[in-house]
Design a protein around this motif. Structure first.
Motif, PDB file in Angstrom:
ATOM      1  N   ILE B   6      45.948  17.976  34.093  1.00  0.00           N
ATOM      2  CA  ILE B   6      45.969  19.422  33.159  1.00  0.00           C
ATOM      3  C   ILE B   6      44.569  19.871  33.160  1.00  0.00           C
ATOM      4  O   ILE B   6      43.509  19.350  32.719  1.00  0.00           O
ATOM      5  N   ALA B   7      44.335  21.188  33.354  1.00  0.00           N
ATOM      6  CA  ALA B   7      43.176  21.949  33.479  1.00  0.00           C
ATOM      7  C   ALA B   7      43.230  23.060  32.143  1.00  0.00           C
ATOM      8  O   ALA B   7      44.328  23.774  32.305  1.00  0.00           O
ATOM      9  N   VAL B   8      42.490  22.969  31.423  1.00  0.00           N
ATOM     10  CA  VAL B   8      42.348  23.965  30.179  1.00  0.00           C
ATOM     11  C   VAL B   8      41.289  25.020  30.498  1.00  0.00           C
ATOM     12  O   VAL B   8      40.095  24.504  30.546  1.00  0.00           O
ATOM     13  N   VAL B   9      41.439  26.364  30.586  1.00  0.00           N
ATOM     14  CA  VAL B   9      40.574  27.095  30.636  1.00  0.00           C
ATOM     15  C   VAL B   9      40.180  28.060  29.437  1.00  0.00           C
ATOM     16  O   VAL B   9      41.106  28.707  28.740  1.00  0.00           O
ATOM     17  N   VAL B  86      36.218  29.889  35.751  1.00  0.00           N
ATOM     18  CA  VAL B  86      37.316  30.083  36.747  1.00  0.00           C
ATOM     19  C   VAL B  86      37.412  31.384  37.522  1.00  0.00           C
ATOM     20  O   VAL B  86      37.672  32.473  36.805  1.00  0.00           O
ATOM     21  N   LEU B  87      37.096  31.446  38.735  1.00  0.00           N
ATOM     22  CA  LEU B  87      37.318  32.761  39.549  1.00  0.00           C
ATOM     23  C   LEU B  87      38.561  33.014  39.930  1.00  0.00           C
ATOM     24  O   LEU B  87      39.006  33.949  40.207  1.00  0.00           O
ATOM     25  N   GLY B  88      39.509  31.966  40.020  1.00  0.00           N
ATOM     26  CA  GLY B  88      40.819  32.403  40.730  1.00  0.00           C
ATOM     27  C   GLY B  88      41.680  30.904  40.366  1.00  0.00           C
ATOM     28  O   GLY B  88      41.104  29.910  40.434  1.00  0.00           O
ATOM     29  N   TYR B  89      43.036  31.541  40.592  1.00  0.00           N
ATOM     30  CA  TYR B  89      44.121  30.193  40.675  1.00  0.00           C
ATOM     31  C   TYR B  89      44.947  30.510  42.170  1.00  0.00           C
ATOM     32  O   TYR B  89      45.369  31.354  42.122  1.00  0.00           O
ATOM     33  N   TYR B  90      44.896  29.431  42.881  1.00  0.00           N
ATOM     34  CA  TYR B  90      45.496  29.472  44.252  1.00  0.00           C
ATOM     35  C   TYR B  90      46.765  28.737  44.308  1.00  0.00           C
ATOM     36  O   TYR B  90      47.020  27.664  43.606  1.00  0.00           O
ATOM     37  N   SER B  91      47.359  28.892  45.564  1.00  0.00           N
ATOM     38  CA  SER B  91      48.506  27.982  45.962  1.00  0.00           C
ATOM     39  C   SER B  91      47.935  26.625  45.992  1.00  0.00           C
ATOM     40  O   SER B  91      46.919  26.231  46.055  1.00  0.00           O
ATOM     41  N   LYS B  93      47.913  24.699  43.605  1.00  0.00           N
ATOM     42  CA  LYS B  93      47.433  24.587  42.085  1.00  0.00           C
ATOM     43  C   LYS B  93      46.006  24.387  42.179  1.00  0.00           C
ATOM     44  O   LYS B  93      45.588  23.401  41.656  1.00  0.00           O
ATOM     45  N   VAL B  94      45.241  25.178  42.758  1.00  0.00           N
ATOM     46  CA  VAL B  94      43.962  24.838  42.826  1.00  0.00           C
ATOM     47  C   VAL B  94      43.257  25.913  42.061  1.00  0.00           C
ATOM     48  O   VAL B  94      43.373  27.063  42.475  1.00  0.00           O
ATOM     49  N   LEU B  95      42.205  25.739  41.243  1.00  0.00           N
ATOM     50  CA  LEU B  95      41.248  26.438  40.402  1.00  0.00           C
ATOM     51  C   LEU B  95      40.099  26.682  41.376  1.00  0.00           C
ATOM     52  O   LEU B  95      39.470  25.494  41.672  1.00  0.00           O
ATOM     53  N   TYR B  96      39.579  27.608  41.587  1.00  0.00           N
ATOM     54  CA  TYR B  96      38.145  27.811  42.189  1.00  0.00           C
ATOM     55  C   TYR B  96      37.078  28.024  40.714  1.00  0.00           C
ATOM     56  O   TYR B  96      37.363  28.927  40.236  1.00  0.00           O
ATOM     57  N   LEU B  97      36.217  27.275  40.912  1.00  0.00           N
ATOM     58  CA  LEU B  97      34.876  27.227  39.985  1.00  0.00           C
ATOM     59  C   LEU B  97      33.903  27.542  40.244  1.00  0.00           C
ATOM     60  O   LEU B  97      33.176  27.349  41.191  1.00  0.00           O
ATOM     61  N   GLU B  98      33.077  28.605  39.380  1.00  0.00           N
ATOM     62  CA  GLU B  98      31.833  28.991  39.660  1.00  0.00           C
ATOM     63  C   GLU B  98      30.927  28.035  38.529  1.00  0.00           C
ATOM     64  O   GLU B  98      30.895  28.311  37.439  1.00  0.00           O
ATOM     65  N   ALA B 104      33.006  25.121  43.293  1.00  0.00           N
ATOM     66  CA  ALA B 104      33.830  23.855  43.534  1.00  0.00           C
ATOM     67  C   ALA B 104      35.093  24.380  43.292  1.00  0.00           C
ATOM     68  O   ALA B 104      35.730  25.309  43.014  1.00  0.00           O
ATOM     69  N   LYS B 105      35.958  23.289  43.569  1.00  0.00           N
ATOM     70  CA  LYS B 105      37.401  23.402  43.568  1.00  0.00           C
ATOM     71  C   LYS B 105      38.220  22.297  42.552  1.00  0.00           C
ATOM     72  O   LYS B 105      37.347  21.157  42.383  1.00  0.00           O
ATOM     73  N   LEU B 106      39.002  22.709  41.979  1.00  0.00           N
ATOM     74  CA  LEU B 106      39.878  21.463  41.020  1.00  0.00           C
ATOM     75  C   LEU B 106      41.407  21.848  41.261  1.00  0.00           C
ATOM     76  O   LEU B 106      41.825  22.957  41.117  1.00  0.00           O
ATOM     77  N   GLN B 107      41.956  20.650  41.504  1.00  0.00           N
ATOM     78  CA  GLN B 107      43.407  20.719  41.673  1.00  0.00           C
ATOM     79  C   GLN B 107      43.996  20.163  40.280  1.00  0.00           C
ATOM     80  O   GLN B 107      43.481  19.144  39.669  1.00  0.00           O
ATOM     81  N   ALA B 108      44.805  20.957  39.843  1.00  0.00           N
ATOM     82  CA  ALA B 108      45.460  20.549  38.280  1.00  0.00           C
ATOM     83  C   ALA B 108      46.983  20.782  38.730  1.00  0.00           C
ATOM     84  O   ALA B 108      47.342  21.888  38.951  1.00  0.00           O
ATOM     85  N   GLU B 109      47.763  19.716  38.209  1.00  0.00           N
ATOM     86  CA  GLU B 109      49.229  19.910  38.271  1.00  0.00           C
ATOM     87  C   GLU B 109      49.739  21.060  37.324  1.00  0.00           C
ATOM     88  O   GLU B 109      50.635  21.663  37.522  1.00  0.00           O
ATOM     89  N   ARG B 110      48.881  21.160  36.165  1.00  0.00           N
ATOM     90  CA  ARG B 110      49.268  22.165  35.168  1.00  0.00           C
ATOM     91  C   ARG B 110      47.912  22.774  34.796  1.00  0.00           C
ATOM     92  O   ARG B 110      46.967  22.151  34.604  1.00  0.00           O
TER      93      ARG B 110
END
Lengths: 189, 362
Positions: B6-9, B86-91, B93-98, B104-110
């Motif tokens: 789980i990623a919490v933004v 967080v710059l964006g959420y992509y297919s 389930k990948v979040l792009y992080l500045e 950086a990239k972070l993969q999160a199930e939720r």
């Protein structure tokens, strides 16, 4: 910010219907005589000394006053949005609720503190705190200067983030008027 | 690429509560916060909170921030990423992080978006003069950095933020000339209004600001009365000397990331603007994305904390975690319903009703 269209009919925990805040209060922030009359303890109870006056007129989700009271004078809330329900006979005017109320809406009034003199305990969140025996300016609910008050005690909280309670004496006829004080900042040196 | 369950933004009241609830279920959680500290807006809330003991009633926001922040730091299994946007959420389930020095990239199930809200600007003459502030900026200057924003403030807006910030200005030794409110009624809690009134501040309902006066910076404001149709009444202009005009005219949910992720959004005025459709678990139309706090609809921080708990528990449950999760969810739902049950919750109830009527969002 949006204008509510109707005035809520408020209920106390007993289920008894109690009117909501007056139009005047909602427009100006100042309770009307009717608002104040509803929270004033009975004349009989006032002859028995210090008692809490809960100037809480609007149903909001808030209940710490009930758990702050060690004497069971403020009933537990059935609905957290209820107005507090006070049993003045069980209140001894200790003032624990004064420091606890997040809305700073509770005052202790003792009309018979001394001949011609009433005691008021009020929450005071400004610096500097007054000193004992200091004479300060007494203010009414609109911040108007209405006389002088003498500080008889300052209850400093254990945690600095808790609320100090200041005990003042005022002429008896101002017991229901004074609700704040102004402490002169000393520029001496 | 690192992955978490789980990623919490956002690490405000909702995000911190979501993180603790999810981690408490045994989920691996990454908490991503743009700022360098935890707490979001709580760090400048020097007033005591309402609500009940379960929502820390009677405790000042700044103390709640400290407690929640400490709990997050002490809880095992939380990957804390401060100063990270967080710059964006992509297919996939990948979040792009500045991050401060790299992407950086972070993969999160939720993902749980607890991105909060931004302040609304108000249109009036010379509103670009130095000295016109948002209430959030005034609070940050005073309560975070210890800087007085000015000597004499005209507050615009008598909702809870306008009333509370006025009180905090008085506590800091700043004069408050008046609180001006366009609506015919005080929108914030009347106990907050009583506190500023007895300190001598008038509240002028049915008034608004016409223009700021001053070439280099604000020297005064001109206010005028509004009629019942909210139209200014010519001839009622009044000059108020002040060096700060502070705007507390409402908040708009920050939903950009959810727009970009493809969540179905709806415009609901009672919730503050565009919010993602969501169900009782705070799940959006995107099955991997949850929302909590002001981003789901502008409300008090006590409600944001309960929403965070619900989103954190529900997201953890959706991944198979179950430490009495149903019981805890039920308890949180009852708390939230109780907070909203009174007259001050009417607007949010109406807003959620209208959001739900928009179908299941999928």
């Amino acid at each position: 910010m949006s204008a509510e269209t109707r005035r809520p009919e408020d209920r106390g925990p007993s289920g008894a219907r109690r009117p909501g805040p007056s139009e005047a209060l909602i427009r100006t922030g100042l309770p009307s005589a009717e608002d104040l009359e509803r929270v004033r303890p009975s004349a009989e109870r006032l002859t028995h000394g210090a008692v809490a006056v809960l100037e809480c007129f609007q149903r909001i989700p808030c209940d710490p006053c009930a758990s702050s009271c060690h004497h069971g004078a403020i009933a537990a809330f059935a609905d957290i949005n209820d107005l507090p329900s006070m049993d003045a006979e069980r209140c001894n005017g200790c003032g624990l609720c004064v420091a606890r109320c997040p809305g700073l809406a509770i005052f202790i009034v003792d009309e018979h503190h001394a001949p011609g003199e009433a005691l008021i305990k009020l929450a005071y969140e400004f610096l500097p705190l007054p000193a004992r025996d200091q004479v300060v300016t007494a203010l009414d609910r609109a911040g108007r200067e209405v006389g002088q008050a003498r500080v008889v005690r300052v209850q400093r909280p254990k945690e600095k983030t808790d609320t100090p309670v200041v005990w003042i004496t005022v002429p008896k006829d101002l017991a229901w008027t004074v609700r704040h004080i102004k402490v002169e900042v000393s520029h001496g040196a | 690429m690192k992955s978490v369950e789980i990623a919490v933004v956002g690490a405000g009241p909702a995000g911190l509560s979501a993180t603790l609830a999810a981690a408490g279920q045994g989920a691996s959680v990454a908490l991503i916060e743009r700022d360098e500290h935890l707490g979001g807006q709580l760090v400048k809330q020097t007033h005591k909170f309402f609500g009940s003991a379960r929502q820390e009633a009677g405790t000042r926001g700044v103390v709640i921030a400290r407690r929640l922040g400490q709990a997050v730091r002490e809880q095992a299994g939380i990957d804390l990423r401060l100063a990270t946007t967080v710059l964006g959420y992509y297919s996939d389930k990948v979040l792009y992080l500045e991050e401060p020095d790299r992407l950086a990239k972070l993969q999160a199930e939720r993902a749980i978006f607890a991105t909060g809200a931004s302040e609304r600007m108000l249109i009036f003459g010379n509103n670009d003069r130095p000295g016109v502030y948002g209430a959030g900026a005034v609070q940050t200057l005073m309560n975070v950095h210890g800087v007085m924003p000015g000597r004499r403030v005209l507050m615009i807006g008598a909702g809870n933020i306008g009333l509370i910030v006025s009180y905090q200005l008085l506590q800091a030794g700043v004069q408050v000339a008046a609180i001006v409110e366009a609506a015919p009624r005080i929108g914030g809690y009347l106990v907050h209004a009583a506190k500023v009134r007895r300190a001598g501040v008038p509240i002028l309902t049915g008034h608004t600001v016409k223009e700021a006066v001053g070439e280099e910076a604000v020297e005064a404001a001109v206010i005028w009365r509004l009629d019942e149709q909210w139209r200014p009444v010519p001839g009622t202009e009044e000059r108020v000397d002040c060096d700060v005009i502070c705007l507390a005219t409402g908040l708009s949910p920050l939903g950009e990331l959810m727009w970009q992720a493809g969540c179905r959004m709806a415009y609901v005025p009672e919730l503050g603007g565009h919010v993602p459709w969501h169900d009782d678990d705070l799940r959006t139309s995107h099955e991997d994305i949850y929302v909590a706090g002001d981003a789901s609809g502008v409300e008090e921080a006590s409600a944001a904390m309960v929403e965070g708990r619900i989103a954190g528990l529900a997201a953890a449950r959706s991944l198979g975690h179950d430490r009495d999760v149903e019981e805890k969810l039920g308890e949180a739902r009852r708390e939230l319903a109780a907070l909203r049950a009174g007259p001050t919750g009417e607007k949010i109830r109406r807003g959620l009703e209208s959001l739900r009527q928009g179908g299941d969002g999928r």
